[in-house]
Write a protein that holds these residues in place. Structure first.
Motif, short mmCIF file in Angstrom:
data_model
loop_
_atom_site.label_atom_id
_atom_site.label_comp_id
_atom_site.label_asym_id
_atom_site.label_seq_id
_atom_site.Cartn_x
_atom_site.Cartn_y
_atom_site.Cartn_z
N THR A 141 0.81 -1.21 0.00
CA THR A 141 0.00 0.00 0.00
C THR A 141 0.84 1.26 0.00
OG1 THR A 141 -0.10 -0.09 2.41
CG2 THR A 141 -1.86 -1.17 1.19
N ALA A 142 2.05 1.20 0.50
CA ALA A 142 2.92 2.39 0.58
C ALA A 142 4.00 2.26 -0.49
CB ALA A 142 3.54 2.52 1.97
N GLU A 143 3.94 3.12 -1.48
CA GLU A 143 4.90 3.08 -2.56
C GLU A 143 5.57 4.44 -2.76
OE1 GLU A 143 2.90 1.74 -5.99
OE2 GLU A 143 2.39 -0.24 -5.17
N ARG A 144 5.38 5.33 -1.85
CA ARG A 144 6.00 6.64 -1.99
C ARG A 144 7.50 6.53 -1.82
NH1 ARG A 144 3.65 10.24 2.42
NH2 ARG A 144 4.36 8.43 3.60
N ALA A 145 8.22 7.52 -2.40
CA ALA A 145 9.67 7.52 -2.29
C ALA A 145 10.10 7.68 -0.84
CB ALA A 145 10.26 8.65 -3.15
N ALA A 146 9.31 8.40 -0.04
CA ALA A 146 9.69 8.60 1.37
C ALA A 146 9.61 7.31 2.16
CB ALA A 146 8.78 9.66 2.00
N ASP A 147 8.82 6.33 1.69
CA ASP A 147 8.70 5.07 2.40
C ASP A 147 9.75 4.05 1.97
OD1 ASP A 147 6.49 6.02 3.77
OD2 ASP A 147 5.11 5.38 2.18
N VAL A 177 16.15 -1.89 -0.61
CA VAL A 177 15.55 -0.72 0.02
C VAL A 177 15.01 -1.11 1.39
CG1 VAL A 177 14.96 0.39 -2.17
CG2 VAL A 177 13.32 -1.16 -1.08
N LEU A 178 14.93 -0.13 2.25
CA LEU A 178 14.28 -0.28 3.55
C LEU A 178 12.86 0.25 3.41
CD1 LEU A 178 17.28 0.96 5.66
CD2 LEU A 178 16.32 -1.32 5.77
N HIS A 179 11.89 -0.62 3.54
CA HIS A 179 10.49 -0.30 3.29
C HIS A 179 9.79 -0.02 4.61
CE1 HIS A 179 6.33 -1.61 1.57
NE2 HIS A 179 6.47 -0.29 1.62
N ARG A 180 9.27 1.19 4.75
CA ARG A 180 8.55 1.57 5.95
C ARG A 180 7.06 1.30 5.75
NH1 ARG A 180 9.08 4.72 10.36
NH2 ARG A 180 11.15 5.42 9.75
N THR A 181 6.50 0.48 6.61
CA THR A 181 5.06 0.22 6.64
C THR A 181 4.59 0.47 8.07
OG1 THR A 181 5.50 -2.13 7.04
CG2 THR A 181 5.11 -1.46 4.77
N GLY A 182 3.96 1.61 8.28
CA GLY A 182 3.56 1.98 9.63
C GLY A 182 4.78 2.31 10.48
N ASP A 183 4.92 1.58 11.59
CA ASP A 183 6.07 1.80 12.45
C ASP A 183 7.13 0.72 12.26
OD1 ASP A 183 4.66 -0.27 13.46
OD2 ASP A 183 4.64 0.42 15.55
N ARG A 184 7.01 -0.06 11.21
CA ARG A 184 7.98 -1.11 10.93
C ARG A 184 8.87 -0.71 9.76
NH1 ARG A 184 4.56 -6.80 11.38
NH2 ARG A 184 3.89 -6.55 13.56
N ALA A 373 23.18 11.90 10.68
CA ALA A 373 21.97 12.51 11.23
C ALA A 373 20.70 11.88 10.67
CB ALA A 373 21.97 14.01 10.93
N ALA A 374 20.79 10.71 10.06
CA ALA A 374 19.61 10.07 9.49
C ALA A 374 18.64 9.66 10.59
CB ALA A 374 20.01 8.87 8.64
N ARG A 375 17.37 9.72 10.29
CA ARG A 375 16.33 9.45 11.29
C ARG A 375 16.37 8.02 11.78
NH1 ARG A 375 9.83 9.76 9.94
NH2 ARG A 375 9.08 8.80 11.89
N ASP A 376 16.53 7.07 10.87
CA ASP A 376 16.46 5.64 11.22
C ASP A 376 17.83 5.00 11.30
OD1 ASP A 376 13.63 5.49 11.32
OD2 ASP A 376 13.60 5.56 9.12
N ARG A 377 18.90 5.79 11.40
CA ARG A 377 20.23 5.20 11.38
C ARG A 377 20.45 4.25 12.56
NH1 ARG A 377 25.58 5.60 13.02
NH2 ARG A 377 27.11 5.43 11.32
N ALA A 378 20.01 4.65 13.75
CA ALA A 378 20.23 3.81 14.93
C ALA A 378 19.55 2.46 14.78
CB ALA A 378 19.73 4.53 16.19
N ARG A 379 18.38 2.43 14.16
CA ARG A 379 17.67 1.16 13.99
C ARG A 379 18.36 0.28 12.97
NH1 ARG A 379 11.63 2.67 12.70
NH2 ARG A 379 11.44 0.39 12.85
N VAL A 380 18.94 0.88 11.94
CA VAL A 380 19.62 0.09 10.92
C VAL A 380 20.96 -0.42 11.42
CG1 VAL A 380 20.60 0.16 8.59
CG2 VAL A 380 18.45 1.33 9.07
N VAL A 381 21.72 0.44 12.08
CA VAL A 381 23.04 0.05 12.55
C VAL A 381 22.95 -0.99 13.65
CG1 VAL A 381 25.10 0.94 13.74
CG2 VAL A 381 24.11 2.22 11.86
N GLU A 382 21.84 -1.03 14.40
CA GLU A 382 21.69 -2.02 15.46
C GLU A 382 21.69 -3.44 14.92
OE1 GLU A 382 21.56 -2.26 18.64
OE2 GLU A 382 21.73 -0.17 19.18
#
Length: 523
Positions: A141-147, A177-184, A373-382
Motif C-alpha cells: 500500500t505504501a509506494e511513496r519515495a519517502a517510504d 531498500v528499507l520499506h517503511r510500513t507503519g512503524d515497521r 543525522a539520518a532518522r532511522d540510522r540507529a535502527r539500521v546500525v543495530e
C-alpha cells in the motif's frame, strides 16, 4: 628518494616563484619522520621474561604514506563492517569522470560534494524505481519515495593505477531498500540491475552534471582563467594537478611529455572496444556496478571495504632501475600493452605532491539511512552482527581477539545457475522497543556484547589484517604491554643511547642544483 630529492624539488619550485602549499610540504616532511625512533616511540615490555621492544610513531599522513594509509584502510573497513553496514547485500557502484572534471574536483570540495550528491541520488532513484515495480504486484500500500529508503558509503579516491591524479568514487550501496510500513522498517533485497538500468543511471548522471557545470560557469565554453581560482591562488599546485591528471610531466626538461611506459605496446585502434557487464559510458563518464557481496558474508564485505579505502601507493610495486629511474608496476595491464610506468625522481615527487588531499577534504562519506543525522540510522546500525572472537591457542596468551579476515570479493548474489537468489526479508526493530523480527535486538535495550571503540588498536589491526600478533613476545610467546609513550627529545636521546640505537634521524639531502629560473622551469 624523498629524502634525497625533497629539497631539490622545493628549491626548483621556489626558484620559479611558485612555492608549494604548506600542506603539501608538511606531508612530505612528516612522511620522512614516520617510523623513525628519533622522533618518538612506545616502550613495550613482556612481564614474563622482561624483554622490551620500541615501536616508533607514525606520521598519520593521508597522501602517499603506504603504512599509515594501510592502517587507516584496515581501521575504516573494520568500523564499517562491525558498526555501520547491516547484514544486507552490498553492491559497489564506481563512477569515473572526464579528465577536465577530475582536475577541478581535486581541490574543490564543494564541486566534489555536488557531483557525488548527483550520483548517489540517481543510484537511490534507480533502487526505488525497481523496488516500486516489485512491491506493486505484492499488494503493497505504501509506494511513496519517502517510504523506500536507501543507504550507502562512498570512498573518494584521488589516485589512478599509475599514481596519476584521478578523482573518482567507490560507493558501497545497500543492494535493496528499507520499506517503511507503519512503524515497521523492513529490508527488501533487489535483483542485480541489468545493463540497460546502469546505462539509464549513467545518462541521468551525465545530464545532471552538465547542468551543474553550466550553473557554476564551468562549462566547455567557460574561460579557464576566470573559472579556475586554483591557477591564481596556487599556480604550482594547478600545474602539478593538470599534468598528473593527463599523465604528463609538469617540470624540468621533459615538461609536457608523458611518463615512460614499459611493456609490449600494441595499436589500440585495432582492438575492439571492451564492454563489461553492468557497465556504461556517456561522454567520458563511466559507471561500473558488477561487484556485489551477499548479505551474510562479512569477510568478503570487509575485503571490499579495504579495496575501496586502499592507499594510493603500493611500495611492493615500486622499484629502482640501474639508470636511476623509478618504475611502478601497474595492477592491470593497459589496453596498449603497458605493464609499468617510469619516472625520474623529481617526476615521481610531482605525482606524490598531487596526491595529497587538501585539509578538511573528507575521503569517506555516508548517505541515506547510514548518514550520521539520518532518522532511522540507529535502527539500521543495530542490526550489524557482533564480530567473531577467538582465544589464541598458545599458552601464556590471554584475552579475546577478532577473527582475522580472509577471502575475496564476489561478483554476484546469484546461485550456480546464474539466477538471482533473493534472501529472506529481515525486519528491523520497532521504535517502541519490542522485537519486530526474529533474531533482531531491540533498540530500547543495549546489545548483549558491547561494540569495540571507534578506532581499533594498532595491535588489533595488525592481527586482523595480517594475522600477526605484534604484542606477542618473541622470546617466551607471552603478552607484551605498553609501558609509556616517549616523545620528549631529551628522554628519547637518553633511551636510544642506552640501547645503542641511532639518536638522530636520517639526514635530508640538500638541494642538488640551485633554484631554476622561470625560463628553465617550464609549466
Amino acid at each position: 628518494m624523498v629524502a634525497e630529492r625533497l629539497e631539490t624539488f622545493l628549491a626548483a619550485a621556489r626558484g620559479s616563484g611558485r612555492s608549494p602549499p604548506r600542506f603539501v610540504e608538511r606531508e612530505f616532511r612528516r612522511f620522512l619522520e614516520c617510523g623513525v625512533l628519533a622522533h618518538g616511540f612506545l616502550r613495550v615490555r613482556c612481564d614474563a621474561c622482561r624483554s622490551e621492544r620500541l615501536v616508533p610513531f607514525s606520521c598519520k599522513g593521508r597522501g602517499f604514506c603506504s603504512s599509515c594509509g594501510g592502517r587507516r584502510m584496515a581501521d575504516t573497513a573494520a568500523h564499517l563492517v562491525d558498526r555501520v553496514l547491516p547484514e544486507a547485500p552490498v553492491r559497489q557502484w564506481v563512477l569515473s569522470l572526464p579528465f577536465r572534471l577530475r582536475y577541478r574536483m581535486a581541490y574543490d570540495a564543494r564541486l566534489t560534494a555536488d557531483v557525488l550528491r548527483i550520483f548517489v541520488r540517481r543510484v537511490f532513484a534507480s533502487l526505488r524505481r525497481r523496488a516500486r515495480r516489485r512491491l506493486r504486484p505484492a499488494g503493497a500500500t505504501a509506494e511513496r519515495a519517502a517510504d523506500l529508503r536507501c543507504g550507502a558509503v562512498t570512498f573518494v579516491q584521488r589516485f589512478g593505477g599509475a599514481l596519476n591524479l584521478n578523482v573518482h568514487f567507490h560507493t558501497l550501496v545497500l543492494d535493496g531498500v528499507l520499506h517503511r510500513t507503519g512503524d515497521r522498517l523492513r529490508f527488501r533485497p533487489l535483483p542485480p540491475p541489468d545493463g540497460r538500468e546502469v546505462a539509464r543511471v549513467a545518462e541521468s548522471v551525465a545530464r545532471a552534471i552538465g547542468r551543474l557545470l553550466q550553473r557554476r560557469g564551468l562549462g566547455a565554453t567557460a574561460d579557464p582563467e576566470e573559472s579556475d581560482p586554483l591557477v591564481r591562488e596556487e599556480p604550482l599546485l594547478a600545474a602539478l594537478a593538470s599534468a598528473s591528471t593527463a599523465g604528463r610531466v609538469a617540470m624540468g626538461s621533459r615538461a609536457g611529455q608523458r611518463a615512460f611506459r614499459f611493456g609490449d605496446h600494441v595499436d589500440v585502434d585495432d582492438l575492439p572496444a571492451r564492454a563489461g557487464r553492468r557497465c556504461a559510458s556517456v561522454g567520458g563518464l563511466s559507471i561500473h556496478a558488477d561487484v556485489a557481496v551477499p548479505a551474510r558474508d562479512r569477510r568478503r564485505l570487509e575485503r571490499l571495504c579495504r579495496y575501496a579505502a586502499r592507499p594510493a601507493l603500493a611500495l611492493e610495486r615500486l622499484s629502482l632501475l640501474p639508470d636511476g629511474r623509478l618504475v611502478y608496476r601497474l595492477k592491470q595491464r593497459w589496453r596498449d600493452g603497458t605493464t609499468h610506468v617510469g619516472f625520474e625522481p623529481l617526476e615521481l615527487m610531482e605525482r606524490l605532491a598531487s596526491l595529497v588531499p587538501p585539509p578538511r577534504f573528507n575521503l569517506v562519506r555516508y548517505h541515506g539511512v547510514l548518514a550520521p543525522a539520518a532518522r532511522d540510522r540507529a535502527r539500521v546500525v543495530e542490526t550489524v552482527p557482533q564480530p567473531q572472537t577467538f582465544r589464541p591457542e598458545r599458552s601464556g596468551q590471554h584475552g579475546q581477539h577478532r577473527q582475522p579476515c580472509s577471502g575475496c570479493v564476489g561478483n554476484e548474489n546469484e546461485n550456480d545457475a546464474g539466477r538471482h537468489v533473493e534472501k529472506p526479508v529481515r525486519e528491523l526493530p520497532r521504535p517502541d522497543g519490542r522485537a519486530a523480527g526474529a533474531g533482531i535486538p531491540s533498540t530500547a535495550t543495549p546489545p548483549r556484547h558491547p561494540l569495540r571503540p571507534r578506532n581499533c588498536s594498532w595491535a588489533e589491526l595488525m592481527r586482523r589484517v595480517f594475522e600477526v600478533d605484534v604484542l606477542e613476545c618473541p622470546a617466551c610467546h607471552g603478552r607484551m604491554r605498553i609501558l609509556a609513550a616517549i616523545h620528549p627529545p631529551e628522554a628519547t636521546v637518553a633511551i636510544l643511547e642506552c640501547l645503542g640505537l641511532p639518536t638522530r634521524a636520517p639526514p635530508i639531502a640538500p638541494a642538488m642544483v640551485p633554484a631554476r629560473t622561470d625560463s628553465e622551469l617550464d609549466f
